[in-house]
Design a protein around this motif. Structure first.
Motif, PDB file in Angstrom:
ATOM      1  N   ILE A 184       0.883  -1.179   0.000  1.00 50.23           N
ATOM      2  CA  ILE A 184       0.000   0.000   0.000  1.00 50.23           C
ATOM      3  C   ILE A 184       0.916   1.223   0.000  1.00 50.23           C
ATOM      4  N   ILE A 185       0.856   1.958  -1.080  1.00 43.76           N
ATOM      5  CA  ILE A 185       1.734   3.122  -1.226  1.00 43.76           C
ATOM      6  C   ILE A 185       0.902   4.405  -1.139  1.00 43.76           C
ATOM      7  N   GLY A 186       1.372   5.345  -0.332  1.00 41.22           N
ATOM      8  CA  GLY A 186       0.649   6.609  -0.206  1.00 41.22           C
ATOM      9  C   GLY A 186       1.594   7.789  -0.312  1.00 41.22           C
ATOM     10  N   PHE A 187       1.048   8.926  -0.712  1.00 44.04           N
ATOM     11  CA  PHE A 187       1.846  10.145  -0.789  1.00 44.04           C
ATOM     12  C   PHE A 187       1.618  10.912   0.518  1.00 44.04           C
ATOM     13  N   LEU A 188       2.406  10.522   1.528  1.00 45.60           N
ATOM     14  CA  LEU A 188       2.179  11.018   2.891  1.00 45.60           C
ATOM     15  C   LEU A 188       3.494  11.472   3.516  1.00 45.60           C
TER      16      LEU A 188
END
Lengths: 139, 262
Positions: free
Chosen positions: B146-150
């Motif tokens: 799960i990749i997020g821009f955080l």
């Protein structure tokens, strides 16, 4: 295999109670290394359970903890003749003046971060002066 | 340091005395609350700053002893331990820094591509010694990649806070962690079966740090949840808790993966 407290070099059991994992870890390490039988608890509620099981000769008790704090542990101990004579070294990040306003019934106070020598000396002195302990409760 | 809760700030109650109007009484109460809040913060800050230094100081003592005996293997192992303790200290300081930044509205997120799955797995791994000590078994169901821009630090902080909270308040019972994603949102849940949180306390535990510690005893939830809420909201997400007193708590964090600031 765990040794019984009687087979340890000095045969004394110390209960350490602290919610700070790092404190428990190093105290357990240093006190076991010195030959004490060490029992650890992460909060006051757990400490009271250990108190019944292991009949410690001395307790190193933190004040500020989740679930049940050190002040509540001291209060419970004071109301029970069986535990009221066990020496307690109370530790906290607070100043002693503030600690005194919150609780009583401890033998000695050490402010965190305390010097290791001071803790070890205090343990020796209190154990030397303490009356013989009662036996653990039978289950 | 004064005793929290026992204040007459600036002697106002004495000078105004019997002439107190409703408005003045409210101001006096507000001032009293502010002074109490300051004292609570000082107690919490002392706890957060001095507590993690204790094992560091003991480790230095042990290192000195090992140095005298020249036991290189022991020195090396103690240095590793010391390094780990300093890492933990830094992490605690980061929380205080977050609080200062959030309080002064200066929190700046540094967004990058973050592998949430790997972060959660790593935090769980780092908490293994604490789990063993507490006697709690943690089961994790983590969806892969799960990749997020955080903000990586903020997300790690949230996961650490929730997991360490579950260990501290979980009363040695099992803990379950899940991480899933759907429709560009990640959902992290941390469930313990410990003391739980009563309905009346559910909002309190997420409030400012001043309210997070119960005055007379220090058995309240710490700083972590307030920080977690602010960090989650800053990344455009939400955090909530359900459960019952005595039956455990289920914390749920929802975060947009594409990055929305609030």
């Amino acid at each position: 295999m765990e040794q019984s407290s009687e087979s340890r070099p000095n045969g004394k059991t110390i209960l350490i109670v602290d919610d700070e994992f790092g404190v428990l870890e190093v105290l357990e390490f240093i006190l076991s290394d010195l030959g004490y039988h060490v029992v650890a608890a992460l909060n006051g509620q757990e400490a009271l359970a250990r108190l019944r099981d292991c009949a410690p000769d001395l307790i190193v008790l933190d004040l500020m903890m989740p679930i049940m704090d050190g002040a509540a542990v001291l209060q419970t101990m004071q109301s029970n003749g069986k535990y009221s004579k066990i020496p307690v070294i109370l530790t906290s990040a607070l100043r002693e003046q503030n600690v005194k306003e919150r609780c009583s019934g401890y033998s000695l106070f050490l402010r965190k971060p305390f010097k290791t020598d001071k803790l070890l000396e205090s343990i020796q002195q209190l154990l030397a002066a303490a009356p013989a302990k009662s036996k653990p409760e039978q289950k | 340091m004064a005793n929290p809760g026992d204040h007459k700030p600036m002697g106002m109650a004495d000078t105004i005395g019997g002439d107190e109007t409703g408005g003045q009484a409210a101001i006096i109460q507000e001032l009293r609350d502010a002074v109490s809040a300051r004292d609570d913060f000082l107690a919490v800050a002392a706890h957060e700053l001095r507590n993690p230094i204790t094992p560091i100081r003991i480790s230095v003592h042990l290192l000195r002893l090992a140095q005298e005996t020249g036991d290189q293997a022991r020195i090396s192992s103690l240095l590793d331990r010391l390094d780990h303790q300093i890492e933990r200290f830094i992490s605690r300081m980061d929380v205080l820094l977050d609080i200062a930044q959030i309080s002064s509205n200066q929190l700046r997120l540094e967004r990058s591509e973050v592998d949430l799955s790997e972060t959660v797995k790593r935090v769980i791994e780092e908490h293994q010694p604490m789990l063993v000590r507490a006697g709690s078994e943690l089961t994790a169901r983590i969806e892969d990649s799960i990749i997020g821009f955080l903000d990586a630090v903020a997300f790690t902080q949230i996961v650490e806070n929730l997991i360490s909270n579950a260990i501290k308040y979980g009363q040695c019972k099992p803990i379950e962690v899940t991480l899933t994603s759907a429709r560009d949102q990640a959902e992290l849940t941390v469930c313990d079966h410990g003391i739980g949180i009563g309905l009346e306390d559910r909002e309190r535990i997420f409030q400012r740090f001043e309210r997070a510690v119960q005055r007379k005893s220090h058995t309240g939830f710490g700083l972590g949840l307030w920080v977690s809420r602010r960090l989650t909201e800053a990344m455009g997400g939400s955090i909530g808790v359900i459960g019952q007193k005595g039956a455990g708590s289920l914390f749920t964090v929802t975060l947009p993966l594409k990055g929305t600031n609030r």
